[in-house]
Design a protein around this motif. Sequence first.
Motif, PDB file in Angstrom:
ATOM      1  N   SER A   7       0.818  -1.217   0.000  1.00 27.41           N
ATOM      2  CA  SER A   7       0.000   0.000   0.000  1.00 27.41           C
ATOM      3  C   SER A   7       0.856   1.272   0.000  1.00 27.41           C
ATOM      4  O   SER A   7       0.366   2.350  -0.311  1.00 27.41           O
ATOM      5  N   PHE A  29      -4.604   0.774  -7.155  1.00 32.37           N
ATOM      6  CA  PHE A  29      -5.034   0.194  -5.881  1.00 32.37           C
ATOM      7  C   PHE A  29      -6.520  -0.113  -5.973  1.00 32.37           C
ATOM      8  O   PHE A  29      -7.306   0.721  -6.412  1.00 32.37           O
ATOM      9  N   LYS A  31      -9.817  -2.271  -3.810  1.00 30.33           N
ATOM     10  CA  LYS A  31     -10.261  -3.025  -2.642  1.00 30.33           C
ATOM     11  C   LYS A  31     -11.589  -3.654  -3.001  1.00 30.33           C
ATOM     12  O   LYS A  31     -12.551  -2.968  -3.320  1.00 30.33           O
ATOM     13  N   VAL A  39      -2.881  -4.390  -5.071  1.00 30.62           N
ATOM     14  CA  VAL A  39      -2.121  -3.338  -5.746  1.00 30.62           C
ATOM     15  C   VAL A  39      -1.568  -3.936  -7.033  1.00 30.62           C
ATOM     16  O   VAL A  39      -0.817  -4.911  -7.001  1.00 30.62           O
ATOM     17  N   GLY A  58      -2.667  -6.974  -0.190  1.00 29.89           N
ATOM     18  CA  GLY A  58      -2.507  -5.936   0.823  1.00 29.89           C
ATOM     19  C   GLY A  58      -1.410  -6.199   1.836  1.00 29.89           C
ATOM     20  O   GLY A  58      -0.727  -5.285   2.281  1.00 29.89           O
TER      21      GLY A  58
END
Length: 192
Positions: A7, A29, A31, A39, A58
């Motif tokens: 990150s 990036f 989620k 990433v 992550g």
Amino acid sequence: MAVVKSSEIEKGSFLLIKGAPHIVLEREFSKTGRGGAIVRLKLKNLKNKFVIRETLKGADTAEAIEIYEVSAQYLYKDKDVLVFMDLETYDQVSLDLKESANLQDKVPFLQESEIYSLVTFDNVVIDIKLAPKIAFEVVEVEAAVKGDTVTNAMKNITLNTGLVVKAPLFINVGDKVLINSETKEYAERIKN
């Protein structure tokens, strides 16, 4: 060398991936709802210029590395060896083109007595930084055919380093021109 979390990796970071130095060209990036953060990296190998894509989770880490730039004056080329002088220590630095294949495309742009930045990793030169546009003197021009101007008429010109590029018909021997070092194309004529 420091360990960084996935990150914390940013565009322009230098990382050691699979034992080779890389620069991060792109970073994305994301989620997902159930899964963890991901990433996605687009990396350029600094030794062979290959571009690869890596995906890190992550919790993954990568090894950040230090890349140094050394100012050096280009002295001469002897067969397959480029010789520079480090401007801080005045030591001569020899680069064997057989061992550094990615430096081959830089050779036509090197002019004796000019200053360049040598990019080093682990005390080994891995790249030569060139200016975006470099000035050259025209030493030879191809004969232009009069009336051949229906479109953007160009002719081959040979520069003082032996590099041959296409340029407009008005360029003559002795003119100074700027060449784009990335595309190897004519950029503009330098007015005296």
